[in-house]
Scaffold this active site. Structure first.
Site, PDB file in Angstrom:
ATOM      1  N   GLY A   1       0.850  -1.194   0.000  1.00  0.00           N
ATOM      2  CA  GLY A   1       0.000   0.000   0.000  1.00  0.00           C
ATOM      3  C   GLY A   1       0.873   1.226   0.000  1.00  0.00           C
TER       4      GLY A   1
ATOM      5  N   SER B   1       2.345   9.057   3.996  1.00  0.00           N
ATOM      6  CA  SER B   1       3.618   8.981   4.688  1.00  0.00           C
ATOM      7  C   SER B   1       4.649   8.148   3.937  1.00  0.00           C
ATOM      8  CB  SER B   1       3.401   8.403   6.076  1.00  0.00           C
ATOM      9  OG  SER B   1       2.710   7.182   5.958  1.00  0.00           O
TER      10      SER B   1
ATOM     11  N   ASP C   1      -4.773  10.354  11.250  1.00  0.00           N
ATOM     12  CA  ASP C   1      -5.187   9.773   9.967  1.00  0.00           C
ATOM     13  C   ASP C   1      -5.840   8.413  10.179  1.00  0.00           C
ATOM     14  OD1 ASP C   1      -5.624   9.631   7.267  1.00  0.00           O
ATOM     15  OD2 ASP C   1      -3.557   9.118   6.734  1.00  0.00           O
TER      16      ASP C   1
END
Ligand code: NAG
Ligand code: NAG
Ligand code: NAG
Ligand code: NAG
Ligand code: NAG
Ligand code: NAG
Ligand code: NAG
Ligand code: NAG
Ligand code: NAG
Ligand code: NAG
Ligand code: NAG
Length: 779
Positions: free
Chosen positions: A496, A500, A613
């Site tokens: 993924g 970040s 997040d």
């Protein structure tokens, strides 16, 4: 009414326990009193009470029209006349010069000044005579013997035995013991049946929130000072609620009073009458009971943040001595002093020049310092909140800020609040668990202290930085870039990618062939290296069942990688939004897991971590479907270069809290908001935003869930989900919790602790206010 008078008289006989009571004295028409001269007062038959003029302490040329305890050396005032002029003005005490005259003529009692103007009058006509009773009640009686007016019916700040306050009456405290002006507190026997104590915003009559109440709306009847020495509130059904009670004997040997004192406490006192009891009791008013229990706390606990200074004046603090005589004291913090020593309610002012806002940091640090103050807090006046932060930084941020007067530091949550003047609701209590620092001018002495401090601080910091490179030892491994390149087969399989960085799958060459997820941090600037180590240290110290474990790091040149344990069952994204709906019980387990993980990040680890997040791809599941939060602790690293504009928003559309779009501080409540969205998604097994849904009303889950909740149609949210329908009460609870989490106003949202308690069903869930926040969160 005559029988009533007779009854009072008989009770009075009982009270005295003696048969030698004098006959009542009629004050006949034509009688008069003047502040000076032979007739300044009318006495009760026993001489215990007097009605007339009392010279005012501090202003001997002024006289108060009053009832007082005449046999007590200090002539304690039990009643005083007040005028309320036409309009809604606050009543003022009747204070007159010596040339005034009080006359009982032509059926009227009237106080006039030297020019003959009326200053005060009860304004009841057809009075035949007056009496000063031995109960302390001064009465005007009509020709038929009926009581037309009495001081007991128009109380000031004190009640006496046999006095009864019906609904719609009140006691108003004095400002200070020698100033009879209406004070800062009110005890109201309200028409609604509730007995309530309020702080008052003098010089008006505005009431702040109540600090004590009997809680008997609809049921209360009257406040009674019984001749047996008890003060109680009676309900319509006859129940008596004890307020205060004197257990002294023999009853008749004492004077009694109960007064709403200038400090806001309602206190009952006794005073020995005869020499017989004076041998046993000191000749002074002795406290026998009071409410509320601790006024400093009671006023601070009054609901809601509000205007006003609290129990004491602005910039001062309240301390309560509950062990001795239930006294309250208002005090100034160091380097502050009272505006007026006698009128401490006016508060305190700094004894130093205010800080110029033009000082640079060095000058501010040279002139001011933060001095700690023990067990005192001002729970309001906050204007800034930082977290996570350390104490040194908290001090510094206040010193260099000309608005900042005090800073409060909470070590457990590493939170720093800045407060500005005037400080309000100051309270001294054992339970203050925080470091409270007040800004004061730096003394020459502490100047040298500073240099010592700062060198020490520098040393510490050095050690700290050094320490971070050796920090992990056994628990977190240090990898070389090469190690990780090999483990991921050259960063081939992408799991993924997000704001970040990108995550790759890998396998360690250890005996278990441990599966790992390697995150390559991108967009990290050179100067954030130090923060990287600090953050990683923080992350490395978090251990919780519901957090993804950090196994190791790599920090070589510009390469920064984080190595996590691999989660076999993927993320919530696949779990929730694929074709088969996961079992309800599994979704409940996941919801509770995420909540506990967040609770740990917010409140239980050594440094508070705000995730910033929270979204389904960041919630991973292990082989037992235990939810594990990933990517925590990165928010601060990535936020370093960001501003409060939209581009700087950490977080993902549909999950971010509305405050990201506003210029207000970001707190842990942003995670609570995101959790609310995820909770709804877990309940309904759908994404928050599904614009392709045919029914437009359902395209945004947070709206739709709110609509369903408001119409009592929670079932629509879990249509076709038999398991959930079977547990519809729990579904409803979860939706209610979610709606609380989705409140627009961050402070309205519950903490994660509260959230877990509500989800567990450990606490009652109040109906959530209708959130109006959804529009802004979708911008
Ligand atoms: C007081 O006045 C009332 C009514 O005039 C009368 O009945 C009573 O005897 C008087 N009492 C005294 C002690 O004078
Ligand atoms: C004071 O009161 C007494 C008794 O009521 C009366 O006889 C006397 O005249 C009064 N004195 C003055 C100066 O009013
Ligand atoms: C008032 O009394 C009724 C009947 O006793 C009771 O149901 C109600 O709860 C009471 N209200 C309060 C505020 O105590
Ligand atoms: C005081 O208490 C006694 C005994 O309980 C009662 O008979 C009396 O009526 C009470 N007094 C008042 C003023 O309510
Ligand atoms: C009177 O009313 C109060 C408040 O509603 C209630 O708590 C109390 O039990 C009642 N007492 C009686 C004797 O009915
Ligand atoms: C109220 O006070 C009286 C007298 O002290 C006592 O007998 C009674 O038990 C008290 N009632 C309550 C509810 O505390
Ligand atoms: C309360 O007690 C303290 C010390 O015991 C004493 O100094 C003070 O005067 C007392 N206050 C009152 C109002 O009695
Ligand atoms: C502090 O030091 C300055 C100069 O060193 C001196 O002028 C000042 O009087 C000192 N203040 C105090 C409170 O000692
Ligand atoms: C500062 O440090 C020096 C040397 O360590 C020491 O002698 C001095 O007393 C310290 N000053 C203060 C105010 O603590
Ligand atoms: C979750 O993990 C279990 C055990 O490893 C496996 O049998 C199952 O297929 C996995 N489910 C998903 C959705 O990946
Ligand atoms: C950080 O901000 C500076 C100045 O605004 C900008 O030049 C730089 O590109 C930014 N860096 C990143 C990684 O966004």
């Amino acid at each position: 009414m005559a029988p009533l008078l007779l009854l009072c008289f008989l009770q009075f006989l009982l009270l005295l326990g003696t048969s030698s009571a004098q006959a009542e004295i009629n004050i006949t028409l034509g009688s008069s009193l003047t502040p000076q001269g032979p007739n300044t007062s009318w006495l009760s038959p026993s001489g215990d009470f007097a009605f007339g003029f009392r010279p005012l302490e501090g202003n001997p040329s002024s006289y108060l029209l009053a009832v007082w305890f005449n046999k007590i050396p200090d002539k304690t005032v039990a009643w005083y006349a007040k005028t309320s002029s036409v309009g809604e003005d606050t009543p003022t005490p009747v204070e007159v010069p010596s040339s005034s005259v009080l006359r009982l003529t032509a059926g009227l009692l009237s106080l006039r000044d030297s020019s003959g103007d009326e200053v005060w009058s009860p304004r009841v006509p057809a009075v035949a005579y007056a009496r000063m009773l031995d109960t302390g009640d001064f009465v005007l009686v009509g020709a038929d013997g009926a009581k037309k007016w009495e001081t007991f019916g128009d109380p000031a700040d004190t009640i006496l035995p046999t006095q009864v306050l019906p609904l719609g009456t009140a006691l108003s405290s004095r400002l200070i013991s020698t100033d009879y002006s209406n004070g800062r507190f009110l005890l109201a026997v309200q028409r609604d049946g509730n007995l309530v104590m309020y702080p008052i915003a003098v010089p008006s009559t505005h009431q702040y929130d109540a600090y004590w109440a009997s809680g008997t709306v609809g049921n209360g009847s009257q406040l009674v000072f019984n001749e047996t020495g008890r003060v109680y509130f009676t309900l319509k059904n006859g129940t008596q609620i004890n307020i205060t009670s004197a257990e002294v004997s023999p009853i008749g040997e004492f004077f009694y009073r109960a007064t709403l004192d200038p400090d806001g406490m309602f206190r009952q006192y006794v005073y020995p009458k005869s020499t017989k009891t004076r041998n046993l009791w000191e000749s002074q008013w002795t406290l026998v009971g009071s409410i509320p229990q601790n006024i400093c706390n009671a006023i601070n606990n009054a609901k809601g943040a509000q205007a006003g200074s609290g129990a004491c004046g602005f910039n001062s603090y309240c301390s309560f001595d509950g062990t001795h005589n239930q006294t309250t004291k208002c005090e100034c913090p160091q380097h502050y002093k009272f505006f007026d020593e006698k009128r401490t309610y006016k508060g305190c002012k700094p004894d130093f020049e205010p800080q110029s806002c033009d000082l640079d940091e060095a000058a501010a640090m040279a002139q001011f310092e933060m001095s700690s103050i023990d067990r005192v807090d001002w729970p309001q006046s906050d204007y800034e909140e930082y977290s996570p932060i350390d104490l040194t930084e908290c001090r510094r941020l206040c010193v260099i800020d000309c608005f900042c007067a005090t800073a409060v530091f909470h070590a457990d949550t590493r939170t720093c609040w800045k407060k500005k003047l005037p400080l309000s609701y100051g309270n001294m209590a054992e339970s203050v668990q925080r470091t409270v620092l007040i800004k004061v001018p730096r003394s020459n002495n502490s100047q040298s202290q500073l240099s010592n401090d700062s060198s020490k601080w520098k040393k510490d910091k050095k050690y700290w930085i050094l320490g971070s490179s050796i920090l992990f030892g056994s628990s977190v491994l240090i990898f070389t870039y090469n190690d990780l390149d090999k483990a991921t087969c050259g960063f081939r399989e992408v799991l993924g990618s997000g704001a970040s960085g990108t995550v790759y799958k890998g396998q360690l060459q250890d005996e278990h062939a441990t599966s790992i997820a390697v995150k390559k941090i991108e967009k990290l600037q050179q100067e954030t290296e130090k923060e990287f180590m600090v953050e990683v240290q923080t992350i490395g110290q978090t251990f919780h069942k519901n957090l993804v474990r950090l196994l190791g790091i790599c920090n070589e040149g510009t390469d920064r990688l984080l190595v996590y344990e691999f989660m076999t069952n993927g993320s919530l994204n696949e779990f929730l939004f694929s074709d088969t709906r996961p079992h309800w019980s599994l979704r409940v387990q996941v919801a509770l897991g995420v909540a506990r993980g967040l609770l740990y990040l917010h409140e239980e680890c050594s440094t508070q971590i705000i995730h910033c997040d929270i979204k389904p791809p960041n919630i991973l599941l292990d082989e037992n479907f235990v939810a594990k939060i990933a990517d925590f602790g990165l928010a601060k690293l990535l936020r370093a270069n960001q501003t409060q504009t939209n581009t700087g928003i950490r977080g993902t559309r549909g999950y971010v809290a509305p405050e990201w779009f506003k210029n207000i501080a970001i707190t842990s409540k942003v995670d609570v908001y995101s959790f609310g969205v995820i909770l709804l998604e877990l309940v309904c097994c759908r994404r928050n935003v599904e614009l392709e849904i045919a029914d437009e009303e359902q395209s945004i889950l947070t709206y739709w869930a709110n609509d369903c909740y408001r119409c009592g149609r929670i079932d629509l949210l879990v249509e076709g989900d038999d398991e959930a329908n079977f547990n519809i009460k729990k579904v409803e609870r979860f939706v209610a919790v979610a709606l609380w989490c989705l409140q627009e106003e961050p402070t309205m949202r519950p903490t994660m602790l509260k959230v877990t308690q509500m989800l567990d069903g450990a606490v009652q869930i109040p109906t959530p206010p209708d959130p109006s926040s959804f529009i802004s969160s979708l911008q």
